[in-house]
Design an enzyme around this catalytic site. Structure first.
Site, PDB file in Angstrom:
ATOM      1  CB  CYS A 102      58.321  40.015  39.722  1.00  0.00           C
ATOM      2  SG  CYS A 102      56.597  39.490  39.936  1.00  0.00           S
ATOM      3  CB  CYS A 105      53.330  40.246  36.788  1.00  0.00           C
ATOM      4  SG  CYS A 105      53.211  40.467  38.573  1.00  0.00           S
TER       5      CYS A 105
END
Length: 199
Positions: A102, A105
């Protein structure tokens, strides 16, 4: 990039210190902490993802449903919940190896993988794995993917959380789902490591 691997003793000491601090400051009770531990030991986590993978390895119809709609297929096994609403499974094959990250985040499919490891949230990992995935796999995880295998990196988000269906190891014909699940590692479902070796 080097992934910092803590010893079990270091992890236990950190957990104990955090637990003591939370209780002393009245943030949580001992009972609440025990319940949280129970949830992450039994109700969510990589052991549930391993169960799903073993089912997919054993049942071609389930595997097709899993690849088609991972969230709905997992519900068939009683696995769902927060961060599991929009899961997508990508399948490793003899010619394709998948990795999840990701980059914004740390979006992650909690119901099947539990809490994300610290290195997954590290900005250095998030940047490096997209630029030089083979190098990161080799240097940080000691995992080498053959040059004849295409590496695909999938960027998870709050709308779509990817995870990997590892390739079933050779020599496991006739194994039970329980035996197969024991081979599945969290790292293999993220794509940064192999399944356990067949004894």
């Amino acid at each position: 990039m080097s992934a910092k691997i803590r010893t079990p003793e270091e992890i236990a000491a950190r957990v104990k210190a955090l637990e003591s601090m939370l209780i002393e400051q009245g943030v949580m009770t001992t009972q609440a902490i025990d319940r949280m531990v129970e949830i992450y030991e039994n109700e969510v986590g990589p052991q549930l993802g391993a169960k799903v993978v073993a089912k997919a390895w054993s049942d071609p119809d389930f595997k097709a449903r899993l690849v088609g709609n991972a969230s709905e297929a997992c519900k068939e096994l009683g696995i769902s919940g927060l961060q599991g609403e929009d899961m997508v499974v990508v399948e490793n094959t003899g010619t394709v190896h998948n990795i999840i990250v990701c980059t914004l985040c740390s979006c992650y499919p909690w119901p099947v993988l539990g809490l994300p490891p610290n290195w997954y949230k590290d900005p250095q990992y998030r940047a490096a794995i997209t630029r030089e995935p083979r190098k990161v796999l080799h240097e940080a995880f000691g995992f080498t993917v053959g040059e004849d295998v295409e590496v695909r990196v999938w960027d998870s988000s709050s709308e779509m959380r990817y995870w990997v269906l590892p390739q079933r190891p050779a020599g496991t014909d006739g194994w039970t789902e329980e035996q197969l699940a024991a081979l599945v590692t969290r790292e293999s479902m993220i794509g940064v490591g192999p399944v356990a070796e067949v004894a």
